[in-house]
Design a protein around this motif. Sequence first.
Motif, PDB file in Angstrom:
ATOM      1  N   LYS A 106       0.847  -1.184   0.000  1.00  0.00           N
ATOM      2  CA  LYS A 106       0.000   0.000   0.000  1.00  0.00           C
ATOM      3  C   LYS A 106       0.890   1.244   0.000  1.00  0.00           C
ATOM      4  N   SER A 107       0.375   2.317  -0.571  1.00  0.00           N
ATOM      5  CA  SER A 107       1.170   3.546  -0.659  1.00  0.00           C
ATOM      6  C   SER A 107       1.571   4.065   0.726  1.00  0.00           C
ATOM      7  N   THR A 108       0.751   3.768   1.749  1.00  0.00           N
ATOM      8  CA  THR A 108       1.072   4.223   3.107  1.00  0.00           C
ATOM      9  C   THR A 108       2.284   3.500   3.685  1.00  0.00           C
ATOM     10  N   GLN A 109       2.682   2.378   3.073  1.00  0.00           N
ATOM     11  CA  GLN A 109       3.842   1.630   3.556  1.00  0.00           C
ATOM     12  C   GLN A 109       5.165   2.158   2.998  1.00  0.00           C
ATOM     13  N   VAL A 110       5.106   3.058   2.034  1.00  0.00           N
ATOM     14  CA  VAL A 110       6.347   3.594   1.463  1.00  0.00           C
ATOM     15  C   VAL A 110       7.055   4.420   2.537  1.00  0.00           C
ATOM     16  N   SER A 111       8.157   3.898   3.038  1.00  0.00           N
ATOM     17  CA  SER A 111       8.895   4.557   4.114  1.00  0.00           C
ATOM     18  C   SER A 111      10.135   5.281   3.624  1.00  0.00           C
ATOM     19  N   ALA A 112      10.656   4.861   2.477  1.00  0.00           N
ATOM     20  CA  ALA A 112      11.888   5.457   1.966  1.00  0.00           C
ATOM     21  C   ALA A 112      12.003   5.196   0.472  1.00  0.00           C
ATOM     22  N   MET A 113      12.847   5.980  -0.159  1.00  0.00           N
ATOM     23  CA  MET A 113      13.173   5.783  -1.561  1.00  0.00           C
ATOM     24  C   MET A 113      14.660   6.097  -1.748  1.00  0.00           C
ATOM     25  N   ALA A 114      15.175   5.793  -2.901  1.00  0.00           N
ATOM     26  CA  ALA A 114      16.544   6.156  -3.251  1.00  0.00           C
ATOM     27  C   ALA A 114      16.621   6.316  -4.758  1.00  0.00           C
ATOM     28  N   VAL A 115      17.572   7.114  -5.200  1.00  0.00           N
ATOM     29  CA  VAL A 115      17.761   7.313  -6.626  1.00  0.00           C
ATOM     30  C   VAL A 115      19.241   7.223  -6.954  1.00  0.00           C
ATOM     31  N   MET A 116      19.540   6.630  -8.083  1.00  0.00           N
ATOM     32  CA  MET A 116      20.868   6.685  -8.666  1.00  0.00           C
ATOM     33  C   MET A 116      20.696   7.203 -10.071  1.00  0.00           C
ATOM     34  N   GLY A 117      21.470   8.213 -10.454  1.00  0.00           N
ATOM     35  CA  GLY A 117      21.331   8.759 -11.795  1.00  0.00           C
ATOM     36  C   GLY A 117      22.580   9.480 -12.242  1.00  0.00           C
ATOM     37  N   ILE A 118      22.583   9.857 -13.502  1.00  0.00           N
ATOM     38  CA  ILE A 118      23.687  10.605 -14.091  1.00  0.00           C
ATOM     39  C   ILE A 118      23.143  11.946 -14.575  1.00  0.00           C
ATOM     40  N   PRO A 119      24.030  12.887 -14.910  1.00  0.00           N
ATOM     41  CA  PRO A 119      23.554  14.176 -15.415  1.00  0.00           C
ATOM     42  C   PRO A 119      22.786  14.037 -16.732  1.00  0.00           C
ATOM     43  N   ALA A 120      22.079  15.086 -17.079  1.00  0.00           N
ATOM     44  CA  ALA A 120      21.295  15.073 -18.311  1.00  0.00           C
ATOM     45  C   ALA A 120      22.183  14.894 -19.538  1.00  0.00           C
ATOM     46  N   ASN A 121      23.374  15.459 -19.490  1.00  0.00           N
ATOM     47  CA  ASN A 121      24.301  15.355 -20.619  1.00  0.00           C
ATOM     48  C   ASN A 121      25.634  14.815 -20.128  1.00  0.00           C
ATOM     49  N   GLY A 122      25.976  13.616 -20.513  1.00  0.00           N
ATOM     50  CA  GLY A 122      27.251  13.036 -20.109  1.00  0.00           C
ATOM     51  C   GLY A 122      27.065  11.678 -19.470  1.00  0.00           C
ATOM     52  N   PRO A 123      28.088  10.809 -19.600  1.00  0.00           N
ATOM     53  CA  PRO A 123      27.988   9.435 -19.101  1.00  0.00           C
ATOM     54  C   PRO A 123      28.296   9.285 -17.621  1.00  0.00           C
ATOM     55  N   GLU A 124      28.823  10.307 -16.955  1.00  0.00           N
ATOM     56  CA  GLU A 124      29.128  10.261 -15.541  1.00  0.00           C
ATOM     57  C   GLU A 124      29.061  11.680 -14.978  1.00  0.00           C
ATOM     58  N   PRO A 125      29.054  11.835 -13.673  1.00  0.00           N
ATOM     59  CA  PRO A 125      29.194  10.839 -12.605  1.00  0.00           C
ATOM     60  C   PRO A 125      27.884  10.160 -12.269  1.00  0.00           C
ATOM     61  N   TRP A 126      27.992   9.076 -11.500  1.00  0.00           N
ATOM     62  CA  TRP A 126      26.817   8.459 -10.907  1.00  0.00           C
ATOM     63  C   TRP A 126      26.573   9.153  -9.568  1.00  0.00           C
ATOM     64  N   ILE A 127      25.353   9.563  -9.346  1.00  0.00           N
ATOM     65  CA  ILE A 127      25.009  10.285  -8.119  1.00  0.00           C
ATOM     66  C   ILE A 127      23.947   9.487  -7.372  1.00  0.00           C
ATOM     67  N   PHE A 128      24.185   9.289  -6.083  1.00  0.00           N
ATOM     68  CA  PHE A 128      23.301   8.513  -5.229  1.00  0.00           C
ATOM     69  C   PHE A 128      22.651   9.443  -4.205  1.00  0.00           C
ATOM     70  N   VAL A 129      21.328   9.355  -4.070  1.00  0.00           N
ATOM     71  CA  VAL A 129      20.601  10.177  -3.094  1.00  0.00           C
ATOM     72  C   VAL A 129      19.585   9.305  -2.353  1.00  0.00           C
ATOM     73  N   PRO A 130      19.750   9.107  -1.048  1.00  0.00           N
ATOM     74  CA  PRO A 130      18.723   8.405  -0.271  1.00  0.00           C
ATOM     75  C   PRO A 130      17.624   9.373   0.162  1.00  0.00           C
ATOM     76  N   MET A 131      16.409   8.859   0.329  1.00  0.00           N
ATOM     77  CA  MET A 131      15.273   9.692   0.728  1.00  0.00           C
ATOM     78  C   MET A 131      14.469   8.960   1.792  1.00  0.00           C
ATOM     79  N   GLN A 132      13.800   9.715   2.650  1.00  0.00           N
ATOM     80  CA  GLN A 132      12.900   9.120   3.626  1.00  0.00           C
ATOM     81  C   GLN A 132      11.557   9.833   3.581  1.00  0.00           C
ATOM     82  N   ARG A 133      10.538   9.130   4.020  1.00  0.00           N
ATOM     83  CA  ARG A 133       9.203   9.708   4.062  1.00  0.00           C
ATOM     84  C   ARG A 133       8.904  10.133   5.492  1.00  0.00           C
TER      85      ARG A 133
END
Length: 377
Positions: A181-208
């Motif tokens: 259920k949507s109410t159980q979402v306690s955290a998220m995380a993302v890994m991504g790169i910039p809009a233009n370019g193959p690096e860097p990889w950026i990691f961001v943890p998130m909490q609800r």
Amino acid sequence: MTDLTFKQFIEIAQGKDSKIVDSAGATAQIGFPENAKDIKTWFVAGIRIDVGAPGLSASIMEAFGQIPQIRLILQPVTREPNGGLKIHDRAAHIIFSFIEKKSQVQETCLVPMLSRVDPDLQPFRAALSDFVVLRDDLAAGRFGGVPIVTTGLLDVHPGLKAPSQKPFRDQLKTILEKHLKSTQVSAMAVMGIPANGPEPWIFVPMQRRSDNGNLEAFLSPALDGQAFEDRAKAQLLRFFGAKKVLPGPRTDNENETMTTCFRLPDARKGVSTAELINAPATAERTIEVTAVIADPKKSHFFNTDCVSCHTETRLLRTKVPGEPIPGIAEAVLPSSRWNVRNFGWGLDSEGFKPTITRRTATETDEVVEAANILLNQ
């Protein structure tokens, strides 16, 4: 996940909390193509079932409690003008937690990090049971009339191939919708790169947030700032430039005692793979450092940085190629520096290939053992 939560996820992932500025003033930040900002373009690429985050060892559970979780790993896939598919090098983790209650933060904490958590085992056990039935039904050939064997090399799940593809997918979707259920979402995380370019990889943890349900970037425990409020919320890995790992981590994975408090930097004792990435290292030191990172009894989210957990096996494989890695087929071990996947499809010397790391394999082994115990209680 609600549309509002997804909107907040995109805003955080490409906002100020994912921005990192180096000493030369250069800025790196996650960017999304416009058509990847639509939730309909994000597809489930993997499902992870965890009996207890942040770890199942006695010392970790004594300090943090037990958080049963089902984690969905998503990637955006869009259409090219010629009709072809494009898989974007971004990933989202959506963490659904089964929590009964949170205990009070330890009164002795100078800087609190996390309340001790008690699990809600009854609904989690029910979800586990449904996944066991699904597994057994696959093996018995109840989807498409063909028995499914999953003991081969890591690849696309064989149940997702014809003729079992649609009935298996439909039943998997039914189980997820039943227990998440949507109410159980306690955290998220993302890994991504910039809009233009193959690096860097950026990691961001998130909490609800528990008070208003809003998603926010999490103050990463293993990264430093001048004050608690200034601690970095993102970390990057790159291979062009002087500083390849930013911010430099101050880990705490060699301290003998676990704690739900942030230790001040001078009181921490730990290792990270930044040491191996930023400078040459002996084979002995590489083995020593990566062994600590790969051990979930020692290293976990609250004392180790993201880059370390996503690079330990690749570094051991490339710097000490003769070192044995028991229990994992050579074909699925990461070897290229461009492969930062712990579990999934990563770019390697021979192209994209299924990948698993030592840490993920060890965690999976622990979870399977704990899940069997839980189901038999």
